[in-house]
Design an enzyme around this catalytic site. Sequence first.
Site, PDB file in Angstrom:
ATOM      1  CD  GLU A 519      -2.785  -1.181  -0.197  1.00 12.31           C
ATOM      2  OE1 GLU A 519      -2.928  -0.136  -0.865  1.00 12.31           O
ATOM      3  OE2 GLU A 519      -3.222  -2.285  -0.579  1.00 12.31           O
ATOM      4  CG  HIS A 522      -1.110   1.454  -4.410  1.00 10.70           C
ATOM      5  ND1 HIS A 522      -1.118   1.305  -5.772  1.00 10.70           N
ATOM      6  CD2 HIS A 522      -1.572   0.279  -3.904  1.00 10.70           C
ATOM      7  CE1 HIS A 522      -1.582   0.082  -6.082  1.00 10.70           C
ATOM      8  NE2 HIS A 522      -1.844  -0.553  -4.958  1.00 10.70           N
ATOM      9  CG  HIS A 525       2.212   5.675  -8.610  1.00 14.19           C
ATOM     10  ND1 HIS A 525       1.427   4.760  -9.246  1.00 14.19           N
ATOM     11  CD2 HIS A 525       2.798   6.403  -9.593  1.00 14.19           C
ATOM     12  CE1 HIS A 525       1.534   4.903 -10.571  1.00 14.19           C
ATOM     13  NE2 HIS A 525       2.365   5.899 -10.797  1.00 14.19           N
TER      14      HIS A 525
HETATM   15 ZN   LIG Z   1      -2.705  -2.415  -4.710  1.00 19.87          ZN
END
Ligand SMILES: [Zn+2]
Length: 729
Positions: A519, A522, A525
């Site tokens: 997680e 992400h 990102h």
């Molecule tokens: Zn994911």
Amino acid sequence: MRKRAIVSMVLSALVVGCNNDNKESTETEKSQVVAKTEVETTQAVFNLETNPFFSDYDTPFGIPPFDKITNEHYAPAFDKAIAEAKAEILVVANNEDVPTFENTVVALEYGGKLLTKVADVFYNLTGAHTNDELKALSKDIGPRLAGLNDDVNLNPELFKRVETLYNKIDSLDLRVDQKKLLVDRYKQFVRGGAGLNADDKQQLRELNAKISKLGLEFADNVLAETNNFELVVENKKELAGLPDYLIEAAAAEAIKRDKPGKWVFTTHRPSKTPLLMFSKNRELREKMWKGYTHRGNNHNTNDNNKIVAEIAALRAQKAQLLGYKSHAHFVLEGNTAKNPENVYELLNKIWPAGLTQAKQELADMQAMVDAEGGNYKVEGWDWRYLAEKIRKARYDLDEEQTKPYFSLEDTLKGVFYTVNKLYGMTFKERTDLPVYHEDVRVFEVYYKNGELIGLYLTDHYVRESKRGGAWMNAYRSQYVDEKGEFVKPIIVNVLNYPKPTGDKPTLLTFGQASTLFHEFGHAAHGFLSNGIYPSQAGTSVPRDFVEFPSQVLENWMFEPEVLAKFARHYETGEVIPQALIEKIQAAAQFGQGFATTEYMAASLLDLAWHTQTDTVAKDTNKFEAKVLADLGLIRQIAPRYRSTYFSHIFSGGYSSGYYGYIWSEILAADAFNAFKEKGIFDQATAEAFRANVLSKGGTDDPMKLYRQFRGQEPDAKHLLKSRGLLLNK
Ligand SMILES: [Zn+2]
């Protein structure tokens, strides 16, 4: 890799979309449109003075003032926001000036500020901390947002302006991100029905509204079925084999449900999974397995059979209205994979290897049962239990041995350590900012130059007001506003770990620990995003690319150098022994036949539902049974999600896209290999990854970005190798 890569669902709370983990919203996508407002409204209607959504957030970093936002603020805020958005669309559409990139594409891009502001909070909370009022409201709002999307996509003036620009795109002197923005916007119109006649447009609106409404009902039913199921144990003898923490949690759950002195197990993962893994009581396992795999399929008021079939049929109808063969063809056009044929080609490379391995795993289990005089045929409810026994026997490794080294707090430190070494990110906790639940923590995030780049929220513990799974979402995404101001992201990771009981911290299994890394992949990102336009920020990439940065980050957790930094015994502080690390590595590929098969079965089930060209609703159970039989799936393995609780595809944004995890994993395995070649913290490789992938968001073609980072095409062999599917047997 070593790992269970497919652990998380990044569902975005945006209805209809894991958003997951980013914005994966589909049918009811938040409209990007909106902006200024000419709407006259009275203060009485909207409570302009007291509604927190109607003024700039008077908080540090503009974090939403959760302490001031109450249920009744949303409806008027949505009313005003939607009205503003509509007015804004008309302003752009009716502009008498010749269309330009600025007055059309950019104007749409920066529209809808209030709507984004309200929706970001609302849809985060309907996933992470919902209540009956929010649930009721989201049923009302979903179709209205879908309708608003249609107001844009079906507006002929707007389409004409965008089409005019699109037709002369090469003469407009646009940057790469601008060109992509224009192409995407044009395609969005075409895909949204702009080319249809009036009757067909009306039909499309009705289909969108129906699909959206059914998706919400589906999600409610899954939540109700998950919460309603309880497995009550009255006799302590029946708890044989279960670890203490699970028994304690079950006793606490019983008290909560007014059954003191008993034990209650639920289909929530932290209860279900360890029960199936450790219970010596076959009957108890069977009840739990059936309870879990029959959710939404119990022929009661929360039954999802009809909804599933209707959604699939409506989607096929919609795709055909728009000129596509099937919903999958419609969806995949915008993905990295481009079409279902490409996806099948990829999945068919992996499916036989996974299934062969799974059958071998089953044979090993049956042999063990027979050798022990078990006198039964292995069934689905035995799988995790027997697999765990074999794992223990083969590797002398069980979760109770390793869990003390993976306290939640230390694992989070491991995540922070990793991204510090890779990207120079540092974190500072703030305890003075408003949060939406007492379990939420807030961290300031700094980049290597010492610059504050965003706020990181964590919401780690399971509770009834939260849906299952794990995901990343943004309360505010990175972009550069019209005045050139860089807007910094506010990002949350939501998980479902058990809360600490007494003075014992939350201890994680490997899978749970790697989800924390996933997680944050992400989140990185989102934090390292460096784009201009809001719709291209961070995780706004195709669904079969979005799990790539998250899956890549999981790899570091298994590196001895990283484990030595954070994996410390919660009582003694002892660093995890090297021998145990080696055992972990040896055991990591164990069970990959099962893991690959249950995931692939769900992916193929998703594709089967959505490559249908028939627009008549099917019998869901029969359809599913046929698909799985055709695949040759063994009855002891259920798809990771069966149709009636496959939220990713029926209420999330993953329809036709559940395969995306493994597509992304191919990239992740290949990318991590680039680090392994040069050293896991090699600064040049990390910088290449940041510059070409993380910072780019959706500003360019994903495969082009990948090649820029890697210098070559990804090779699927790294994935098969990492799962042990290539070399074994
Ligand atoms: Zn994911």
